[in-house]
Scaffold this active site. Structure first.
Site, PDB file in Angstrom:
ATOM      1  N   TRP A  61       9.973 -13.401   7.650  1.00  0.00           N
ATOM      2  CA  TRP A  61       9.249 -12.142   7.865  1.00  0.00           C
ATOM      3  C   TRP A  61       8.521 -12.162   9.191  1.00  0.00           C
ATOM      4  O   TRP A  61       8.506 -11.166   9.916  1.00  0.00           O
ATOM      5  CB  TRP A  61       8.302 -11.842   6.703  1.00  0.00           C
ATOM      6  CG  TRP A  61       9.030 -11.520   5.432  1.00  0.00           C
ATOM      7  CD1 TRP A  61       8.981 -12.205   4.255  1.00  0.00           C
ATOM      8  CD2 TRP A  61       9.950 -10.421   5.211  1.00  0.00           C
ATOM      9  NE1 TRP A  61       9.792 -11.614   3.324  1.00  0.00           N
ATOM     10  CE2 TRP A  61      10.403 -10.529   3.871  1.00  0.00           C
ATOM     11  CE3 TRP A  61      10.415  -9.377   6.000  1.00  0.00           C
ATOM     12  CZ2 TRP A  61      11.304  -9.619   3.306  1.00  0.00           C
ATOM     13  CZ3 TRP A  61      11.324  -8.467   5.442  1.00  0.00           C
ATOM     14  CH2 TRP A  61      11.750  -8.600   4.123  1.00  0.00           C
ATOM     15  N   ASP A  66       0.202 -10.172   8.123  1.00  0.00           N
ATOM     16  CA  ASP A  66       1.082  -9.583   7.122  1.00  0.00           C
ATOM     17  C   ASP A  66       0.729 -10.291   5.822  1.00  0.00           C
ATOM     18  O   ASP A  66       1.058 -11.467   5.635  1.00  0.00           O
ATOM     19  CB  ASP A  66       2.545  -9.835   7.516  1.00  0.00           C
ATOM     20  CG  ASP A  66       3.523  -9.366   6.445  1.00  0.00           C
ATOM     21  OD1 ASP A  66       3.085  -8.884   5.385  1.00  0.00           O
ATOM     22  OD2 ASP A  66       4.739  -9.495   6.685  1.00  0.00           O
ATOM     23  N   LYS A 103       4.549  -6.449  -3.975  1.00  0.00           N
ATOM     24  CA  LYS A 103       4.511  -7.864  -4.335  1.00  0.00           C
ATOM     25  C   LYS A 103       3.343  -8.147  -5.281  1.00  0.00           C
ATOM     26  O   LYS A 103       3.500  -8.796  -6.286  1.00  0.00           O
ATOM     27  CB  LYS A 103       4.358  -8.751  -3.080  1.00  0.00           C
ATOM     28  CG  LYS A 103       5.374  -8.490  -1.992  1.00  0.00           C
ATOM     29  CD  LYS A 103       6.720  -9.110  -2.277  1.00  0.00           C
ATOM     30  CE  LYS A 103       7.823  -8.563  -1.392  1.00  0.00           C
ATOM     31  NZ  LYS A 103       7.679  -8.829   0.028  1.00  0.00           N
TER      32      LYS A 103
HETATM   33  C1  LIG Z   1       8.454  -8.436   1.223  1.00  0.00           C
HETATM   34  C2  LIG Z   1       7.818  -8.742   2.522  1.00  0.00           C
HETATM   35  C3  LIG Z   1       8.006  -7.931   3.637  1.00  0.00           C
HETATM   36  C4  LIG Z   1       8.897  -6.707   3.634  1.00  0.00           C
HETATM   37  O1  LIG Z   1       8.261  -5.715   2.969  1.00  0.00           O
HETATM   38  P1  LIG Z   1       8.857  -4.219   2.860  1.00  0.00           P
HETATM   39  O2  LIG Z   1       7.704  -3.510   2.234  1.00  0.00           O
HETATM   40  O3  LIG Z   1      10.072  -4.318   2.016  1.00  0.00           O
HETATM   41  O4  LIG Z   1       9.149  -3.757   4.225  1.00  0.00           O
HETATM   42  C5  LIG Z   1       7.356  -8.262   4.807  1.00  0.00           C
HETATM   43  N1  LIG Z   1       6.562  -9.340   4.866  1.00  0.00           N
HETATM   44  C6  LIG Z   1       6.366 -10.152   3.820  1.00  0.00           C
HETATM   45  C7  LIG Z   1       5.450 -11.333   3.946  1.00  0.00           C
HETATM   46  C8  LIG Z   1       6.981  -9.876   2.604  1.00  0.00           C
HETATM   47  O5  LIG Z   1       6.781 -10.679   1.556  1.00  0.00           O
END
Ligand SMILES: *Cc1c(COP(=O)(O)O)cnc(C)c1O
Length: 365
Positions: free
Chosen positions: A103, A173, A197
């Site tokens: 990511w 993030d 998540k």
């Molecule tokens: C799942 C995830 C993403 C992607 O998220 P989307 O909402 O599907 O764009 C980005 N960063 C991390 C750390 C993730 O776990």
């Protein structure tokens, strides 16, 4: 309600009480004679939901509404990879990135594509397939921001000690560890998380940011890509994802009712310890893929079968599923297994998986 142990990495398990309340809300919200799916985003039913979710989130994170604000954006964490550099990486400036997983790699790729200034990767653990968290780096003085990923969902590592930034705004993030650890959130200038998540259903991305940092955002962007639009309209410039925000508000209230982040982190540590103990104890058959044990994630526990048992991977996943332990297949880039044990995942589920691992090891090892 029939419930299995859902180890899915996301969309992922939500608290049962939240599902019950949301189901009720879908039928009728607050005695209004309407479903939450039917109310106007500019009406009074939704006003309370929207404002309440923002307030509860700040309270849970221990942030003051004077200094911080919550924005609700669509497009997932993936759109944030682009919005951040579009809004903050001006021509002639640099932004720093720590690349500790897939990511993080995607975040840098977007910054290089759309940032007017230069996006620099100042540290990475790519040399060992992202099996540890890079440490001991220093940001470029005067950088626009330093971007980290606090939990690497795919690789199963977690950044526990936030870096010293020397005044460079810290951005994370936090998609997979949002509201999971009792951190000092005031160290972040901006954090973002796709809700699916740990905070709710897919469809909304939560952005929590210092107001002073948001004021430095660049102008001249399309309205929907400018943080300023969300700030000025309280995230009501256009129709927000009403249902997703409603559920995020319920989840934040649930976190509060558990005792807030102190209690949540304690429970998360306990759950993770059950699995890591089993992995370490059964080392003839299993091993953890994270090489630096101090970096092991509380949210995504990644492990594999020792090479001599590698061909039994499919059997392990299938046997586990038969026992109601679902979603254990690891991400294709890491292989093996991944047990995602977000806030709502029960301790009993980790104990059930550990018991199955012991049984499996006894039979095969
Ligand atoms: C799942 C995830 C993403 C992607 O998220 P989307 O909402 O599907 O764009 C980005 N960063 C991390 C750390 C993730 O776990």
């Amino acid at each position: 309600m029939h419930r299995i142990y859902n180890f899915s990495p996301g969309p992922a398990i939500l608290p049962e009480s939240v599902l019950e309340e949301a189901a009720q809300g879908v039928r009728e919200i607050h005695g209004s004679g309407m479903s939450v799916l039917e109310v106007s985003h500019r009406g009074k039913q939704y006003d309370g939901i929207h404002a309440g979710a923002r307030e509860t989130l700040l309270r849970v994170l221990g942030l003051s509404a004077d200094e911080y604000t919550v924005l609700f954006v669509q497009g997932g964490a993936s759109l944030q990879f682009a919005l951040l550099p579009m809004n903050f990486l001006a021509d002639g400036r640099t932004a720093n990135y720590v690349n500790a997983g897939e990511w993080g790699s995607k975040a840098i790729k977007e910054a290089k594509k759309v940032g007017k200034g230069e996006a620099i990767e100042i540290a990475t653990s790519a040399d060992k397939n992202f099996s540890y968290i890079p440490k001991g780096y220093a940001p470029t003085p005067g950088a626009a921001y330093l971007h980290v990923t606090t939990n690497n969902t795919i690789e199963g590592t977690e950044l526990y000690d936030l870096p010293e930034t020397g005044g460079v705004p810290l951005v994370t993030d936090a998609s997979s560890d949002f509201m999971a650890l009792n951190r000092d959130h005031s160290k972040f200038s901006l954090l973002y998380a796709g809700a699916q998540k740990n905070a709710g259903p897919a469809g909304v991305t939560i952005v929590v940011a210092r107001k002073a940092f948001l004021e430095t955002a660049l102008g001249g962007l399309p309205s929907m890509l400018a943080y300023k639009t969300y700030v000025d309209s309280d995230s009501l410039y256009n129709t927000p994802p009403v249902f997703a925000i409603y559920v995020v508000g319920l989840v934040a209230k649930w976190v509060e009712a558990q005792g807030g982040l102190v209690a949540i982190e304690k429970a998360n540590r306990e759950k993770a310890a059950v699995l890591y103990s089993a992995i370490d104890e059964l080392s003839d058959v299993f091993y953890g893929t994270v090489t630096a044990k101090e970096d092991r994630s509380l949210m995504n526990v990644t492990f594999r079968l020792q090479p001599k048992y590698a061909e039994l991977e499919k059997e392990f996943v299938a046997e586990a599923a038969k026992r109601g332990l679902d979603g254990l297949k690891g991400h294709r880039s890491v292989g093996g297994f991944r047990a995602s044990i977000y806030n709502a995942f029960p301790l009993a589920g980790t104990q059930a998986l550990a018991a199955f691992m012991r049984e499996f090891a006894a039979a095969k090892g």
